[in-house]
Scaffold this motif. Structure first.
Motif, short mmCIF file in Angstrom:
data_model
loop_
_atom_site.label_atom_id
_atom_site.label_comp_id
_atom_site.label_asym_id
_atom_site.label_seq_id
_atom_site.Cartn_x
_atom_site.Cartn_y
_atom_site.Cartn_z
N ALA A 120 -3.37 -3.36 8.69
CA ALA A 120 -2.24 -3.76 9.53
C ALA A 120 -2.64 -3.76 11.00
CB ALA A 120 -1.06 -2.84 9.28
N TYR A 121 -3.42 -2.77 11.40
CA TYR A 121 -3.88 -2.71 12.79
C TYR A 121 -4.76 -3.92 13.10
CZ TYR A 121 -6.00 -1.01 17.07
OH TYR A 121 -6.42 -0.90 18.36
N LEU A 122 -5.68 -4.25 12.20
CA LEU A 122 -6.55 -5.41 12.41
C LEU A 122 -5.74 -6.70 12.44
CD1 LEU A 122 -9.65 -4.48 10.24
CD2 LEU A 122 -9.46 -4.49 12.73
N PHE A 123 -4.73 -6.80 11.59
CA PHE A 123 -3.88 -7.99 11.59
C PHE A 123 -3.14 -8.13 12.91
CE2 PHE A 123 0.21 -10.08 10.69
CZ PHE A 123 -0.26 -11.29 10.21
N ALA A 124 -2.67 -7.02 13.46
CA ALA A 124 -1.87 -7.06 14.68
C ALA A 124 -2.71 -7.14 15.95
CB ALA A 124 -0.97 -5.83 14.74
N PHE A 125 -3.91 -6.52 15.96
CA PHE A 125 -4.66 -6.39 17.21
C PHE A 125 -6.10 -6.87 17.10
CE2 PHE A 125 -1.48 -2.93 17.12
CZ PHE A 125 -0.69 -3.38 18.16
N SER A 126 -6.37 -7.83 16.24
CA SER A 126 -7.76 -8.30 16.08
C SER A 126 -8.17 -9.16 17.27
CB SER A 126 -7.88 -9.11 14.79
OG SER A 126 -7.13 -10.30 14.89
N ILE A 127 -9.44 -9.50 17.33
CA ILE A 127 -9.94 -10.33 18.43
C ILE A 127 -9.31 -11.71 18.37
CG2 ILE A 127 -11.99 -11.19 17.24
CD1 ILE A 127 -13.43 -10.80 20.01
N PHE A 128 -8.98 -12.18 17.17
CA PHE A 128 -8.28 -13.47 17.07
C PHE A 128 -6.93 -13.40 17.76
CE2 PHE A 128 -5.07 -16.01 14.89
CZ PHE A 128 -5.56 -17.28 15.14
N ILE A 184 -0.55 -3.58 -2.30
CA ILE A 184 -1.77 -4.08 -2.93
C ILE A 184 -2.76 -2.94 -3.17
CG2 ILE A 184 -3.80 -5.54 -2.59
CD1 ILE A 184 -1.97 -7.46 -1.05
N THR A 185 -3.00 -2.11 -2.15
CA THR A 185 -4.06 -1.12 -2.25
C THR A 185 -3.58 0.26 -2.69
OG1 THR A 185 -3.83 -0.39 0.05
CG2 THR A 185 -5.31 -2.25 -0.37
N ASN A 186 -2.33 0.58 -2.41
CA ASN A 186 -1.80 1.92 -2.66
C ASN A 186 -2.61 2.99 -1.93
OD1 ASN A 186 0.19 3.51 -3.70
ND2 ASN A 186 -0.83 3.85 -5.66
N ASN A 187 -3.15 2.61 -0.77
CA ASN A 187 -3.96 3.50 0.04
C ASN A 187 -3.46 3.41 1.47
OD1 ASN A 187 -6.08 4.45 1.82
ND2 ASN A 187 -7.47 4.36 0.07
N VAL A 188 -2.96 4.52 2.00
CA VAL A 188 -2.37 4.53 3.34
C VAL A 188 -3.41 4.19 4.40
CG1 VAL A 188 -1.21 5.96 5.07
CG2 VAL A 188 -0.55 6.13 2.67
N VAL A 209 -3.05 1.01 6.82
CA VAL A 209 -2.89 1.16 8.27
C VAL A 209 -4.01 0.41 9.00
CG1 VAL A 209 -3.01 2.82 10.17
CG2 VAL A 209 -1.59 3.30 8.17
N THR A 210 -5.23 0.54 8.50
CA THR A 210 -6.37 -0.15 9.12
C THR A 210 -6.18 -1.67 9.06
OG1 THR A 210 -7.81 1.67 8.49
CG2 THR A 210 -8.87 -0.41 9.10
N SER A 232 2.60 -6.42 7.72
CA SER A 232 1.38 -6.47 6.92
C SER A 232 1.12 -5.11 6.25
CB SER A 232 0.21 -6.90 7.77
OG SER A 232 -0.04 -5.98 8.79
N TYR A 233 1.59 -4.03 6.88
CA TYR A 233 1.38 -2.72 6.28
C TYR A 233 2.06 -2.64 4.92
CZ TYR A 233 1.94 2.21 5.27
OH TYR A 233 1.93 3.42 4.64
N LEU A 234 3.30 -3.11 4.83
CA LEU A 234 4.04 -3.01 3.56
C LEU A 234 3.36 -3.81 2.45
CD1 LEU A 234 7.69 -3.25 4.89
CD2 LEU A 234 6.43 -1.21 4.18
N VAL A 235 2.83 -4.97 2.80
CA VAL A 235 2.11 -5.77 1.80
C VAL A 235 0.83 -5.07 1.38
CG1 VAL A 235 0.86 -7.93 1.46
CG2 VAL A 235 3.11 -7.95 2.54
N LEU A 236 0.09 -4.55 2.34
CA LEU A 236 -1.18 -3.89 2.03
C LEU A 236 -0.98 -2.61 1.23
CD1 LEU A 236 -3.08 -4.48 5.38
CD2 LEU A 236 -3.57 -5.50 3.15
N ILE A 237 0.07 -1.86 1.50
CA ILE A 237 0.32 -0.64 0.74
C ILE A 237 0.67 -0.98 -0.71
CG2 ILE A 237 2.77 -0.26 1.16
CD1 ILE A 237 0.17 2.48 1.36
#
Length: 167
Positions: free
Chosen positions: A19-27, A8-12, A16-17, A1-6
């Motif tokens: 990707a972290y939420l995608f990997a470790f969210s409450i869901f 889209i946003t071009n903001n590290v 990172v935030t 997800s990090y590679l896709v988000l970078i």
């Protein structure tokens, strides 16, 4: 997800935030006892490919979308179905928000139709070894009752709280 988000946003930091939420969210934590939702790492690529296809109408993005969907189906059929529903929802939303009908005008060319049919037929052929036994197994079982299905439908609490056994 990090590679896709970078891409889209071009903001590290945002990437990172996210990707972290995608990997470790409450869901994710709440679904820890369901092994079929672990292999969802291809899902961001599917969504990104769909988005790029809607914007550019390039066959490459459609082929990546189809192959990503096939891969997701092999990783988990239920997540593959979720990905398919997500793409349909994305398409409807894209058409409503952008009112972009060029997406369908491209199908006036036989070459474009051929490229899309090739990707779809290849996807179906690649999924046959997975789906034929699955459909045969489904046919050998009886349908669930409404009460049995209702127990599995998410409630509003399931979106905000995790199952106690997964903590």
């Amino acid at each position: 997800s990090y590679l896709v988000l970078i891409r889209i946003t071009n903001n590290v930091f945002l990437s990172v935030t996210g990707a972290y939420l995608f990997a470790f969210s409450i869901f994710t934590i709440g679904q820890a006892n369901h092994v079929q939702v672990f292999p969802r790492f291809i899902y961001p690529l599917i969504v990104y490919s769909a988005w790029r296809y809607f914007q550019t109408q390039k066959p490459l993005h459609f082929i990546i979308l189809c192959l990503g969907f096939v891969y997701q189906m092999y990783c988990g059929i239920y997540l593959g179905m979720f990905a398919a529903l997500s793409i349909v929802f994305m398409l409807i939303s894209y058409l409503i928000v952008y009112r972009e009908l060029n997406l369908f005008r491209q199908f006036q060319s036989l070459k474009v139709i051929g490229n899309h049919l090739f990707a779809l037929i290849l996807s179906v052929i690649l999924m046959l070894p997975l789906m034929v036994p699955y459909l045969k197994d489904m046919a050998s079982h009886e349908l669930l009752s409404y009460e049995q299905i209702l127990k599995t439908v998410p409630t509003w609490q399931s979106y905000f709280f995790t199952v106690k056994s997964s903590l």
